[in-house]
Write an enzyme that holds these catalytic residues in place. Structure first.
Site, PDB file in Angstrom:
ATOM      1  N   GLY A  47       0.837  -1.183   0.000  1.00  0.00           N
ATOM      2  CA  GLY A  47       0.000   0.000   0.000  1.00  0.00           C
ATOM      3  C   GLY A  47       0.872   1.233   0.000  1.00  0.00           C
ATOM      4  O   GLY A  47       2.089   1.153   0.219  1.00  0.00           O
ATOM      5  N   GLN A  52       3.108  10.035   1.664  1.00  0.00           N
ATOM      6  CA  GLN A  52       4.422   9.403   1.476  1.00  0.00           C
ATOM      7  C   GLN A  52       5.131   9.893   0.220  1.00  0.00           C
ATOM      8  O   GLN A  52       6.347   9.706   0.096  1.00  0.00           O
ATOM      9  CB  GLN A  52       4.290   7.872   1.433  1.00  0.00           C
ATOM     10  N   CYS A 100       7.374  -0.417   6.375  1.00  0.00           N
ATOM     11  CA  CYS A 100       6.815   0.772   5.727  1.00  0.00           C
ATOM     12  C   CYS A 100       7.852   1.284   4.738  1.00  0.00           C
ATOM     13  O   CYS A 100       9.041   1.354   5.071  1.00  0.00           O
ATOM     14  CB  CYS A 100       6.512   1.832   6.777  1.00  0.00           C
ATOM     15  N   LEU A 101       7.401   1.668   3.550  1.00  0.00           N
ATOM     16  CA  LEU A 101       8.338   2.178   2.540  1.00  0.00           C
ATOM     17  C   LEU A 101       8.968   3.495   2.996  1.00  0.00           C
ATOM     18  O   LEU A 101      10.017   3.877   2.488  1.00  0.00           O
ATOM     19  CB  LEU A 101       7.631   2.351   1.197  1.00  0.00           C
ATOM     20  N   HIS A 142      -2.871   0.679   8.624  1.00  0.00           N
ATOM     21  CA  HIS A 142      -1.526   1.254   8.468  1.00  0.00           C
ATOM     22  C   HIS A 142      -1.558   2.427   7.486  1.00  0.00           C
ATOM     23  O   HIS A 142      -1.007   3.506   7.765  1.00  0.00           O
ATOM     24  CB  HIS A 142      -0.568   0.149   7.991  1.00  0.00           C
ATOM     25  N   GLU A 143      -2.216   2.218   6.317  1.00  0.00           N
ATOM     26  CA  GLU A 143      -2.226   3.276   5.291  1.00  0.00           C
ATOM     27  C   GLU A 143      -3.006   4.499   5.772  1.00  0.00           C
ATOM     28  O   GLU A 143      -2.579   5.643   5.545  1.00  0.00           O
ATOM     29  CB  GLU A 143      -2.816   2.762   3.980  1.00  0.00           C
ATOM     30  N   HIS A 146      -1.216   6.984   7.937  1.00  0.00           N
ATOM     31  CA  HIS A 146      -0.360   7.967   7.251  1.00  0.00           C
ATOM     32  C   HIS A 146      -1.098   9.289   7.030  1.00  0.00           C
ATOM     33  O   HIS A 146      -0.475  10.351   6.985  1.00  0.00           O
ATOM     34  CB  HIS A 146       0.101   7.433   5.894  1.00  0.00           C
TER      35      HIS A 146
END
Ligand code: NI
Length: 184
Positions: A47, A52, A100-101, A142-143, A146
């Site tokens: 995701g 981000q 996480c990216l 999680h997404e 953000h």
């Protein structure tokens, strides 16, 4: 359509509250969604959220059929979710590994609701409402975090369960968890 640079933890833009989208089906929103999808695919993410890539709007994308970073996880439908709302369907939570990216190379154990309902809109403005369990539910939580400036380490309660992928994989930690899950 571009693969965008992903901001890393420490960049203050990741800590901001993102703004709701007010106009749907615009060329700008379609271009943002395309960029998010391409960037997520290029990085093998499960995701990705607009903040981000430095865009402070309440837009997330997620989903995969078969992801090399999460070979053991069930598929999650490819989804664009704008202005999302999450409602837990029970108090039940479980602990799972997340990456996480924006926090590359690291993993940490995070407690999340196991059953949720989420709603929102796609990029054209069509309403979306779904129930999700387990890894699917974890990815969405999680997404959406953000969008409120929350990175998963801020959700952690036991910092002993935070470490570098390679070191964790070489230890017993990654297999010791009851639910081994790792979003984005
Ligand atoms: Ni993330």
């Amino acid at each position: 359509m571009t693969v965008r640079q992903i901001l890393h933890m420490g960049d203050p833009r990741l800590l901001e509250i993102a703004r709701p989208v007010t106009r749907f089906d615009t060329p700008e929103l379609h271009a943002l969604v395309q960029d998010l999808m391409e960037t997520m695919l290029a990085e093998d993410g499960a995701g990705l959220a607009a903040p981000q890539i430095g865009v402070g709007l309440r837009v997330v994308v997620f989903g995969f059929e078969c992801n090399p970073r999460y070979p053991d996880e069930e598929s999650v439908p490819q989804t664009v979710l704008v202005n999302p709302v999450i409602e837990p369907l029970s108090d039940e939570r479980n602990e799972g590994w997340e990456g996480c990216l924006s926090v590359p190379g690291l993993r940490g154990a995070v407690s999340r609701y196991t059953r949720i309902r989420y709603s929102g809109f796609d990029q054209t403005g069509a309403a979306i409402e779904r129930e999700a369990n387990d890894f699917h539910a974890r990815v969405v939580q999680h997404e959406c975090d953000h969008l409120d400036g929350i990175l998963y380490p801020q959700r952690m309660t036991d910092m002993r369960l935070f470490g570098f992928n390679q070191a964790l994989e070489a230890s017993e930690h990654l297999t010791a968890m009851p639910c081994d899950t790792r979003p984005d």
